[in-house]
Design a protein around this motif. Sequence first.
Motif, mmCIF file in Angstrom:
data_model
loop_
_atom_site.group_PDB
_atom_site.id
_atom_site.type_symbol
_atom_site.label_atom_id
_atom_site.label_comp_id
_atom_site.label_asym_id
_atom_site.label_seq_id
_atom_site.Cartn_x
_atom_site.Cartn_y
_atom_site.Cartn_z
ATOM 1 N N LEU A 324 -12.254 -8.692 62.992
ATOM 2 C CA LEU A 324 -12.466 -7.326 62.510
ATOM 3 C C LEU A 324 -11.874 -7.206 61.112
ATOM 4 O O LEU A 324 -10.808 -7.767 60.830
ATOM 5 C CB LEU A 324 -11.773 -6.317 63.413
ATOM 6 N N PHE A 325 -12.580 -6.478 60.268
ATOM 7 C CA PHE A 325 -12.069 -6.205 58.920
ATOM 8 C C PHE A 325 -12.052 -4.708 58.701
ATOM 9 O O PHE A 325 -13.054 -4.021 58.899
ATOM 10 C CB PHE A 325 -12.937 -6.874 57.856
ATOM 11 N N LEU A 326 -10.897 -4.187 58.305
ATOM 12 C CA LEU A 326 -10.781 -2.775 57.944
ATOM 13 C C LEU A 326 -10.716 -2.699 56.418
ATOM 14 O O LEU A 326 -9.767 -3.219 55.813
ATOM 15 C CB LEU A 326 -9.543 -2.149 58.590
ATOM 16 N N PRO A 327 -11.733 -2.077 55.773
ATOM 17 C CA PRO A 327 -11.926 -2.235 54.323
ATOM 18 C C PRO A 327 -11.103 -1.289 53.458
ATOM 19 O O PRO A 327 -11.585 -0.818 52.422
ATOM 20 C CB PRO A 327 -13.423 -1.946 54.169
ATOM 21 N N TYR A 328 -9.874 -1.038 53.824
ATOM 22 C CA TYR A 328 -9.075 -0.021 53.137
ATOM 23 C C TYR A 328 -8.169 -0.671 52.089
ATOM 24 O O TYR A 328 -6.945 -0.599 52.166
ATOM 25 C CB TYR A 328 -8.257 0.762 54.160
ATOM 26 N N LEU A 329 -8.794 -1.300 51.099
ATOM 27 C CA LEU A 329 -8.020 -2.050 50.119
ATOM 28 C C LEU A 329 -7.207 -1.147 49.198
ATOM 29 O O LEU A 329 -6.215 -1.589 48.623
ATOM 30 C CB LEU A 329 -8.959 -2.934 49.290
ATOM 31 N N GLY A 330 -7.629 0.094 49.046
ATOM 32 C CA GLY A 330 -6.893 1.010 48.181
ATOM 33 C C GLY A 330 -6.856 2.414 48.742
ATOM 34 O O GLY A 330 -6.984 3.388 47.999
ATOM 35 N N GLY A 331 -6.666 2.532 50.072
ATOM 36 C CA GLY A 331 -6.697 3.836 50.711
ATOM 37 C C GLY A 331 -8.104 4.180 51.168
ATOM 38 O O GLY A 331 -9.027 3.383 51.034
ATOM 39 N N GLU A 332 -8.268 5.368 51.732
ATOM 40 C CA GLU A 332 -9.588 5.777 52.220
ATOM 41 C C GLU A 332 -9.754 7.283 52.139
ATOM 42 O O GLU A 332 -8.777 8.042 52.204
ATOM 43 C CB GLU A 332 -9.793 5.309 53.664
ATOM 44 N N ALA A 340 -2.398 5.856 51.722
ATOM 45 C CA ALA A 340 -1.442 4.778 51.980
ATOM 46 C C ALA A 340 -2.021 3.649 52.812
ATOM 47 O O ALA A 340 -1.512 2.522 52.785
ATOM 48 C CB ALA A 340 -0.208 5.335 52.687
ATOM 49 N N ILE A 341 -3.077 3.911 53.578
ATOM 50 C CA ILE A 341 -3.615 2.879 54.455
ATOM 51 C C ILE A 341 -4.136 1.706 53.630
ATOM 52 O O ILE A 341 -4.653 1.877 52.530
ATOM 53 C CB ILE A 341 -4.733 3.465 55.355
ATOM 54 N N ARG A 342 -3.981 0.507 54.150
ATOM 55 C CA ARG A 342 -4.440 -0.690 53.466
ATOM 56 C C ARG A 342 -5.275 -1.540 54.420
ATOM 57 O O ARG A 342 -5.195 -1.418 55.626
ATOM 58 C CB ARG A 342 -3.259 -1.505 52.924
ATOM 59 N N GLY A 343 -6.085 -2.419 53.825
ATOM 60 C CA GLY A 343 -7.021 -3.229 54.587
ATOM 61 C C GLY A 343 -6.342 -4.243 55.479
ATOM 62 O O GLY A 343 -5.164 -4.581 55.308
ATOM 63 N N SER A 344 -7.126 -4.750 56.423
ATOM 64 C CA SER A 344 -6.564 -5.717 57.356
ATOM 65 C C SER A 344 -7.668 -6.537 57.997
ATOM 66 O O SER A 344 -8.755 -6.028 58.281
ATOM 67 C CB SER A 344 -5.784 -4.985 58.455
ATOM 68 N N PHE A 345 -7.406 -7.833 58.202
ATOM 69 C CA PHE A 345 -8.208 -8.671 59.085
ATOM 70 C C PHE A 345 -7.501 -8.732 60.429
ATOM 71 O O PHE A 345 -6.276 -8.905 60.492
ATOM 72 C CB PHE A 345 -8.333 -10.096 58.537
ATOM 73 N N MET A 346 -8.254 -8.597 61.486
ATOM 74 C CA MET A 346 -7.713 -8.710 62.845
ATOM 75 C C MET A 346 -8.621 -9.606 63.676
ATOM 76 O O MET A 346 -9.809 -9.765 63.368
ATOM 77 C CB MET A 346 -7.604 -7.334 63.501
ATOM 78 N N ALA A 468 -10.436 1.585 67.316
ATOM 79 C CA ALA A 468 -9.156 1.289 67.968
ATOM 80 C C ALA A 468 -8.230 0.544 67.012
ATOM 81 O O ALA A 468 -7.022 0.823 66.940
ATOM 82 C CB ALA A 468 -9.395 0.478 69.243
ATOM 83 N N ALA A 469 -8.798 -0.411 66.259
ATOM 84 C CA ALA A 469 -7.995 -1.163 65.295
ATOM 85 C C ALA A 469 -7.510 -0.251 64.177
ATOM 86 O O ALA A 469 -6.384 -0.372 63.685
ATOM 87 C CB ALA A 469 -8.820 -2.315 64.725
ATOM 88 N N GLN A 470 -8.362 0.680 63.780
ATOM 89 C CA GLN A 470 -8.003 1.663 62.755
ATOM 90 C C GLN A 470 -6.798 2.489 63.202
ATOM 91 O O GLN A 470 -5.835 2.696 62.447
ATOM 92 C CB GLN A 470 -9.218 2.564 62.506
ATOM 93 N N THR A 471 -6.831 2.953 64.441
ATOM 94 C CA THR A 471 -5.715 3.735 64.997
ATOM 95 C C THR A 471 -4.442 2.906 65.033
ATOM 96 O O THR A 471 -3.351 3.379 64.677
ATOM 97 C CB THR A 471 -6.077 4.233 66.403
ATOM 98 N N ALA A 472 -4.574 1.640 65.470
ATOM 99 C CA ALA A 472 -3.404 0.752 65.529
ATOM 100 C C ALA A 472 -2.831 0.504 64.154
ATOM 101 O O ALA A 472 -1.603 0.509 63.958
ATOM 102 C CB ALA A 472 -3.790 -0.574 66.198
ATOM 103 N N ARG A 474 -3.031 2.428 61.478
ATOM 104 C CA ARG A 474 -2.378 3.627 60.949
ATOM 105 C C ARG A 474 -1.027 3.851 61.635
ATOM 106 O O ARG A 474 -0.118 4.443 61.047
ATOM 107 C CB ARG A 474 -3.269 4.847 61.136
ATOM 108 N N GLY A 475 -0.911 3.363 62.866
ATOM 109 C CA GLY A 475 0.353 3.533 63.586
ATOM 110 C C GLY A 475 1.445 2.586 63.136
ATOM 111 O O GLY A 475 2.624 2.800 63.463
ATOM 112 N N CYS A 476 1.058 1.538 62.390
ATOM 113 C CA CYS A 476 2.083 0.559 61.977
ATOM 114 C C CYS A 476 2.069 0.340 60.475
ATOM 115 O O CYS A 476 2.408 -0.746 59.998
ATOM 116 C CB CYS A 476 1.885 -0.761 62.713
ATOM 117 N N GLN A 477 1.670 1.371 59.689
ATOM 118 C CA GLN A 477 1.673 1.233 58.239
ATOM 119 C C GLN A 477 3.077 0.972 57.737
ATOM 120 O O GLN A 477 4.041 1.594 58.188
ATOM 121 C CB GLN A 477 1.102 2.498 57.574
ATOM 122 N N ILE A 478 3.145 0.034 56.800
ATOM 123 C CA ILE A 478 4.455 -0.347 56.238
ATOM 124 C C ILE A 478 4.665 0.352 54.899
ATOM 125 O O ILE A 478 3.806 0.329 54.051
ATOM 126 C CB ILE A 478 4.512 -1.884 56.020
#
Length: 478
Positions: A324-332, A340-346, A468-472, A474-478
């Motif tokens: 899964l790829f969440l495309p939030y490289l510079g927020g959304e 503040a959200i940033r992208g992620s591969f899962m 679901a990955a998006q929610t996860a 956002r719950g662990c943003q650093i």
Amino acid sequence: MFLGLDLGTSGLKGIVINDRQEVLAEASAPLTVSRPAEGWSEQEPSHWIAAAETVLDKLAGFGLGKVQGIGLSGHMHGATLLDASDNVLRPCILWNDTRAHVEAARLDADPRFRALSGNIVFPGFTAPKLDWVRAHEPGVWAKVAKVLLPKDYLRLWLIGDHVAEMSDAAGTSWLDTGARDWSDELLAATGLSRAQMPRLVEGSAVSGVLRDTLAERWGMGRVVVAGGGGDNAASGVGVGVVRAGEAFVSLGTSGVLFAANDGYQPDPATAVHTFCHALPGSWHQMGVILAATDALNWYGRFVGQDAAALTGALGALQAPGKPLFLPYLGGERTPLNDAAIRGSFMGLEHATDTAAGTRAVLEGVTFALRDCRDALAATGTKIERLLAVGGGSRSDYWLRAIATALEVPVDLPVAGDFGGAFGAARLGLMAATGAGAEIASRPKIARSVDPDRALVDAFGAGHARFRAAQTALRGCQI
């Protein structure tokens, strides 16, 4: 003949059309973005002028003597700050700059902003950027005599006057979007006044006349300059999405799901953008994601291949895999409104190869567009068919994924550019001749991509995993 100039984030493009709206010539010049700090994105306005000169020099080889009207399009929300002598005070803060997230939250907490502008105050909008300048660059703030949007700085060079139009102005958080006028209340809330704003015209109206020195330089006579439009509104005019029920998807640096509306129907809580269209008496709504082809190009740099090679090697559409790829490289923006959200591969595993990663990136952007579709539906705007524009629309795999995930046919226009530059040229034609929205017809369709019914459920399940990955995340943003 009519000229459209489209100021994009990565380049400036010019198109010349005739009165039958046939493209006679086109030219472009590249631009670069500076990122001096995390979350910052800037450009030098002088580079826009240099790019415009390059484009006009190239088009002059074709001949510009019969040009009657010029239309302008450009990336929205940029804060171009001028002093009383029209000198640029600092680099322009661009649409994808998120430094003003604290200021945006402060302004958004004032209920007048959503009530009058019809939108959330996003960090990328213009008003919070000025609030940031006031707090962090008081020396610059004290000298601000005029605030212009990027394409309107080009206009200042062309006609010598400070003018904006409704579609671009609606993205500042200072416009009373329903009334199509600056709001003195909202300007005062950020310490500004109407005197520091450009005057407003409709996108198809005349904003001024090309300066004699420039007309002489490129062999032109008297040329009117239309109000033009923000990049997406101009693209809407370019592809004929100007009436309620019409929509397009744009796969450019950012991703946009754009629907035309005959009336004003804001719903800020959805994070859908509700702006004036570039034509009088019309509005539009957009779901906006900040990284579309930008995400694919980022991945291409990561694996050392260009986007065309990555997508061209994919073959037939497949069900979403584990990665899964969440495309939030510079927020959304839509629907998260999260700077503040940033992208992620899962879900990466030993079997994940370059092709699987490419599919994950395309799917991630596609699922983010589905989020936009759902947000638009919450406002009462239903999309039954889409036109596809932008560089990403050259990927057949991506179009099939979008059609399947959104469960709508996606139409691909015949070869040609029907985006912002073409829409700007159409607006130039309208301003010069008095023509109306009737000339903004849809282009001929080369082919349509239908949803793959055998994969609709798989893409629905993939989107559920994405959420679901998006929610996860956002719950662990650093």
